[in-house]
Scaffold this motif. Structure first.
Motif, PDB file in Angstrom:
ATOM      1  N   GLU A  49       6.248   0.398  -3.762  1.00  0.00           N
ATOM      2  CA  GLU A  49       6.998  -0.658  -3.089  1.00  0.00           C
ATOM      3  C   GLU A  49       7.574  -0.130  -1.777  1.00  0.00           C
ATOM      4  OE1 GLU A  49       7.176  -3.806  -4.027  1.00  0.00           O
ATOM      5  OE2 GLU A  49       5.850  -3.291  -5.700  1.00  0.00           O
ATOM      6  N   PRO A  50       7.923  -1.020  -0.846  1.00  0.00           N
ATOM      7  CA  PRO A  50       8.528  -0.559   0.410  1.00  0.00           C
ATOM      8  C   PRO A  50       9.769   0.292   0.147  1.00  0.00           C
ATOM      9  CG  PRO A  50       7.935  -2.880   0.574  1.00  0.00           C
ATOM     10  CD  PRO A  50       7.707  -2.486  -0.857  1.00  0.00           C
ATOM     11  N   GLY A  51       9.832   1.430   0.809  1.00  0.00           N
ATOM     12  CA  GLY A  51      10.957   2.336   0.645  1.00  0.00           C
ATOM     13  C   GLY A  51      10.730   3.432  -0.371  1.00  0.00           C
ATOM     14  N   ASP A  52       9.691   3.314  -1.214  1.00  0.00           N
ATOM     15  CA  ASP A  52       9.403   4.350  -2.209  1.00  0.00           C
ATOM     16  C   ASP A  52       8.962   5.637  -1.514  1.00  0.00           C
ATOM     17  OD1 ASP A  52      10.022   2.613  -4.198  1.00  0.00           O
ATOM     18  OD2 ASP A  52       7.960   2.259  -4.865  1.00  0.00           O
ATOM     19  N   VAL A  53       9.433   6.769  -2.020  1.00  0.00           N
ATOM     20  CA  VAL A  53       9.009   8.078  -1.512  1.00  0.00           C
ATOM     21  C   VAL A  53       7.774   8.509  -2.293  1.00  0.00           C
ATOM     22  CG1 VAL A  53       9.623  10.504  -1.259  1.00  0.00           C
ATOM     23  CG2 VAL A  53      11.330   8.726  -0.804  1.00  0.00           C
ATOM     24  N   VAL A  54       6.669   8.708  -1.576  1.00  0.00           N
ATOM     25  CA  VAL A  54       5.415   9.112  -2.223  1.00  0.00           C
ATOM     26  C   VAL A  54       5.409  10.615  -2.447  1.00  0.00           C
ATOM     27  CG1 VAL A  54       2.894   9.101  -2.046  1.00  0.00           C
ATOM     28  CG2 VAL A  54       4.224   7.157  -1.172  1.00  0.00           C
ATOM     29  N   VAL A  55       5.699  11.371  -1.401  1.00  0.00           N
ATOM     30  CA  VAL A  55       5.856  12.827  -1.540  1.00  0.00           C
ATOM     31  C   VAL A  55       7.127  13.218  -0.806  1.00  0.00           C
ATOM     32  CG1 VAL A  55       3.374  13.236  -1.718  1.00  0.00           C
ATOM     33  CG2 VAL A  55       4.480  13.364   0.513  1.00  0.00           C
ATOM     34  N   GLU A  56       7.751  14.291  -1.246  1.00  0.00           N
ATOM     35  CA  GLU A  56       9.016  14.740  -0.672  1.00  0.00           C
ATOM     36  C   GLU A  56       8.877  16.161  -0.174  1.00  0.00           C
ATOM     37  OE1 GLU A  56      13.783  14.803  -1.832  1.00  0.00           O
ATOM     38  OE2 GLU A  56      12.275  14.084  -3.263  1.00  0.00           O
ATOM     39  N   ALA A  57       9.395  16.413   1.010  1.00  0.00           N
ATOM     40  CA  ALA A  57       9.325  17.742   1.601  1.00  0.00           C
ATOM     41  C   ALA A  57       9.960  18.763   0.671  1.00  0.00           C
ATOM     42  CB  ALA A  57      10.024  17.750   2.958  1.00  0.00           C
ATOM     43  N   GLY A  58       9.302  19.926   0.553  1.00  0.00           N
ATOM     44  CA  GLY A  58       9.801  20.998  -0.289  1.00  0.00           C
ATOM     45  C   GLY A  58       9.224  21.003  -1.681  1.00  0.00           C
ATOM     46  N   ARG A  59       8.593  19.900  -2.099  1.00  0.00           N
ATOM     47  CA  ARG A  59       7.967  19.854  -3.423  1.00  0.00           C
ATOM     48  C   ARG A  59       6.568  20.481  -3.357  1.00  0.00           C
ATOM     49  NH1 ARG A  59      10.210  15.830  -6.772  1.00  0.00           N
ATOM     50  NH2 ARG A  59      12.472  15.903  -6.485  1.00  0.00           N
ATOM     51  N   PRO A  60       6.066  21.016  -4.478  1.00  0.00           N
ATOM     52  CA  PRO A  60       4.702  21.584  -4.479  1.00  0.00           C
ATOM     53  C   PRO A  60       3.668  20.526  -4.130  1.00  0.00           C
ATOM     54  CG  PRO A  60       5.925  22.265  -6.429  1.00  0.00           C
ATOM     55  CD  PRO A  60       6.754  21.218  -5.764  1.00  0.00           C
ATOM     56  N   ALA A  61       2.732  20.885  -3.271  1.00  0.00           N
ATOM     57  CA  ALA A  61       1.637  19.988  -2.890  1.00  0.00           C
ATOM     58  C   ALA A  61       0.509  20.191  -3.892  1.00  0.00           C
ATOM     59  CB  ALA A  61       1.174  20.281  -1.469  1.00  0.00           C
ATOM     60  N   ASP A  62       0.365  19.255  -4.810  1.00  0.00           N
ATOM     61  CA  ASP A  62      -0.625  19.410  -5.873  1.00  0.00           C
ATOM     62  C   ASP A  62      -1.465  18.155  -6.093  1.00  0.00           C
ATOM     63  OD1 ASP A  62       1.276  17.762  -6.892  1.00  0.00           O
ATOM     64  OD2 ASP A  62       1.791  19.000  -8.632  1.00  0.00           O
ATOM     65  N   THR A  63      -1.464  17.228  -5.128  1.00  0.00           N
ATOM     66  CA  THR A  63      -2.185  15.971  -5.296  1.00  0.00           C
ATOM     67  C   THR A  63      -2.782  15.525  -3.964  1.00  0.00           C
ATOM     68  OG1 THR A  63      -0.646  15.299  -7.042  1.00  0.00           O
ATOM     69  CG2 THR A  63      -2.018  13.569  -6.077  1.00  0.00           C
ATOM     70  N   VAL A  64      -3.986  14.959  -4.033  1.00  0.00           N
ATOM     71  CA  VAL A  64      -4.620  14.346  -2.869  1.00  0.00           C
ATOM     72  C   VAL A  64      -4.373  12.842  -2.937  1.00  0.00           C
ATOM     73  CG1 VAL A  64      -6.773  14.008  -1.606  1.00  0.00           C
ATOM     74  CG2 VAL A  64      -6.405  16.104  -2.914  1.00  0.00           C
ATOM     75  N   TYR A  65      -4.020  12.238  -1.807  1.00  0.00           N
ATOM     76  CA  TYR A  65      -3.721  10.807  -1.752  1.00  0.00           C
ATOM     77  C   TYR A  65      -4.672  10.115  -0.786  1.00  0.00           C
ATOM     78  CZ  TYR A  65       0.728  12.150  -3.933  1.00  0.00           C
ATOM     79  OH  TYR A  65       1.700  12.661  -4.773  1.00  0.00           O
ATOM     80  N   LEU A  66      -5.275   9.033  -1.238  1.00  0.00           N
ATOM     81  CA  LEU A  66      -6.094   8.170  -0.389  1.00  0.00           C
ATOM     82  C   LEU A  66      -5.385   6.825  -0.264  1.00  0.00           C
ATOM     83  CD1 LEU A  66      -9.615   8.763  -2.018  1.00  0.00           C
ATOM     84  CD2 LEU A  66      -8.430  10.180  -0.317  1.00  0.00           C
ATOM     85  N   ILE A  67      -5.255   6.320   0.953  1.00  0.00           N
ATOM     86  CA  ILE A  67      -4.547   5.061   1.183  1.00  0.00           C
ATOM     87  C   ILE A  67      -5.551   3.916   1.164  1.00  0.00           C
ATOM     88  CG2 ILE A  67      -2.981   3.804   2.703  1.00  0.00           C
ATOM     89  CD1 ILE A  67      -2.238   6.506   3.953  1.00  0.00           C
ATOM     90  N   ALA A  68      -5.541   3.147   0.086  1.00  0.00           N
ATOM     91  CA  ALA A  68      -6.433   1.997  -0.012  1.00  0.00           C
ATOM     92  C   ALA A  68      -5.873   0.806   0.757  1.00  0.00           C
ATOM     93  CB  ALA A  68      -6.659   1.615  -1.474  1.00  0.00           C
ATOM     94  N   HIS A  69      -4.559   0.641   0.710  1.00  0.00           N
ATOM     95  CA  HIS A  69      -3.939  -0.480   1.412  1.00  0.00           C
ATOM     96  C   HIS A  69      -2.465  -0.182   1.629  1.00  0.00           C
ATOM     97  CE1 HIS A  69      -3.105  -4.555   2.709  1.00  0.00           C
ATOM     98  NE2 HIS A  69      -2.135  -4.633   1.841  1.00  0.00           N
ATOM     99  N   GLY A  70      -1.965  -0.591   2.795  1.00  0.00           N
ATOM    100  CA  GLY A  70      -0.547  -0.426   3.067  1.00  0.00           C
ATOM    101  C   GLY A  70      -0.286   0.519   4.225  1.00  0.00           C
ATOM    102  N   LYS A  71       0.985   0.678   4.531  1.00  0.00           N
ATOM    103  CA  LYS A  71       1.406   1.494   5.662  1.00  0.00           C
ATOM    104  C   LYS A  71       2.528   2.423   5.211  1.00  0.00           C
ATOM    105  CE  LYS A  71       1.598  -0.712   9.492  1.00  0.00           C
ATOM    106  NZ  LYS A  71       2.008  -1.599  10.603  1.00  0.00           N
TER     107      LYS A  71
END
Length: 461
Positions: A107-129
């Motif tokens: 939803e708008p405003g949701d944090v998808v990834v946060e700085a400082g957290r381990p990078a362990d996932t690949v994200y593909l943007i199907a729709h949205g900004k």
């Protein structure tokens, strides 16, 4: 009681009068600014080759998806846009990998990834900004980039060297993302020796020297004293430069000989038929220069030269951002008239009033002194979004050019011919009307596009 008529009536008088007529009018004729503004280059032999310095591919493409109802799936071969998978074409393996992605809604405003957290996932943007937010110079949060449909982040996870997220990514609109955890990818590489070897080769590949534009770097020395050894260098070229072949728009104009013989006063029937047919061909030519998937400007802008609006409608900030991509002598903006109106509303809401510039006696709206020309060939989506183009033009400026060939047989306008095809057994005269054209972007930074521009909004808040 009917009054007696005392003079000749107008209806009877018209029988003796000569009617003044206009030439046939056509609503589909537009200003066709793109055809007027592009510098046209002679393409002898029907083709134009664009030679460039060697450019390294850095994996900044976009992925494509298929949608079934509410379910979204990435097209397997499109995973090759991720840098660690670039060049890997084993479709069964990629298909199995695509199946491992899971769909998630934000939803708008949701944090998808946060700085400082381990990078362990690949994200593909199907729709949205989404906004990519990082630390500014003085400790404040700053929006570093806007991500949208088809883009991705976290691809370094596939190579095993992602570490921690150095930026926060937050949803601006409702978003649909496909996510692949590192553990799932490791399991996939364990099932395929080819995939494991490909990723290992990518990880061990030596970094090739390149400049900020991605071109092979030309080594040189400067600011030195004495007699040091100077570096040797050469300018490397692309081994398979792109060639643009001239495209064609054609139609067969038919005129009955009786019409051509008898009904030519005060206007020549064949001439008027040809005039309107040529106008329609020129309209189609401009449409193709914008929309053709092979050479159209909307499809030939480099992926690094594409922006998304920060808030939806076209704002002065968005136009400024577009100018940062074509900052070397920008020639003009090109936008749908409704997009120009939406930009005007945003300026009015902010108390900003763009100026005008004089172009051949026409007052044209401008932003930062760069004229904004209307073009109704730029499409508007069903959801009322469109695009704004900004370009530099001309061969000398390494810009965008139009291609044609003049001197063709039966030429009536540059690159357009009208050829007599004969008279058939029905006494119908036929003419083949042909227009030959194309367009080329000489270097990537000559063209930039502001995408997904919302024109339905009535103005900024």
């Amino acid at each position: 009681m009917t009054e007696q008529q005392l003079s000749l009536g107008t209806s009877a008088a018209r029988n003796l009068a000569t009617t003044t007529k206009s030439v046939p009018q056509m609503q589909g004729i537009s200003s066709r600014w793109l055809l007027k503004l592009l510098p046209w280059v002679q393409a002898a032999g029907g083709a134009y080759r664009v030679n460039r310095r060697l450019t390294y591919t850095v994996g900044d493409g976009r992925v494509t998806f298929v949608t079934t109802g509410a379910d979204v799936r990435v097209i397997p071969l499109e995973l090759g846009e991720l840098p660690p998978l670039r060049g890997f074409e084993d479709e069964p393996v990629l298909s199995a990998l695509a199946d491992r992605f899971t769909q998630r809604e934000y939803e708008p405003g949701d944090v998808v990834v946060e700085a400082g957290r381990p990078a362990d996932t690949v994200y593909l943007i199907a729709h949205g900004k989404l906004n990519e937010i990082g630390r500014g110079e003085y400790g404040d949060d700053a929006i570093l980039r806007v991500l949208a449909d088809g883009q991705f982040f976290g691809a370094d996870v596939l190579a095993g060297d992602a570490g921690e997220w150095d930026r926060t990514i937050k949803a601006v609109t409702a978003c649909t993302l496909l996510e692949l955890p590192e553990s799932e990818f490791r399991e996939a590489t364990g099932r395929s020796d080819e995939l494991r070897d490909h990723v290992a080769a990518y990880r061990d590949r030596p970094e090739r020297p390149q400049d900020e534009g991605g071109e092979a770097r030309i080594e040189m020395a400067s600011g030195h004293d004495g007699e040091p050894d100077l570096p040797g260098t050469f300018v490397d070229y692309e081994s398979a430069p792109r060639e643009y072949e001239l495209s064609v728009a054609q139609t067969v104009l038919r005129v009955h000989s009786r019409v051509a013989d008898l009904y030519n006063e005060p206007m020549d029937q064949t001439e008027q038929q040809l005039r309107l047919t040529i106008e329609a061909l020129r309209e189609r030519q401009e449409h193709e220069l914008v929309n053709n998937r092979g050479f159209g400007l909307l499809h030939n802008a480099d992926l690094t030269q594409r922006l998304h609006t920060r808030s939806g409608p076209p704002t002065p900030d968005d136009m400024d951002e577009l100018l940062t991509l074509v900052w070397k002598d920008p020639a003009f903006f090109l936008a749908h008239p409704k997009t120009i109106a939406a930009f005007g509303r945003e300026c009015s809401a902010r108390g900003v009033y763009p100026g005008n510039v004089d172009v051949n006696g026409n007052q044209v709206p401008a932003w930062r002194g760069v004229p904004i020309f209307p073009c109704n060939k730029i499409p508007i989506s069903p959801t009322l979004t469109s695009s704004v183009l900004l370009m530099r033009t001309g061969e000398a400026a390494q810009g965008v050019i139009g291609l044609h060939q003049i001197g063709i047989p039966d030429e009536v306008q540059p690159g357009l011919s009208v050829r007599f095809m004969g008279i058939d057994e029905k006494a119908i005269i036929s003419y083949l009307v042909s227009a030959y054209y194309s367009a080329a972007v000489l270097v990537p930074d000559a063209l930039a596009i502001l995408e997904s521009v919302e024109i339905a909004h009535g103005g900024a808040a």
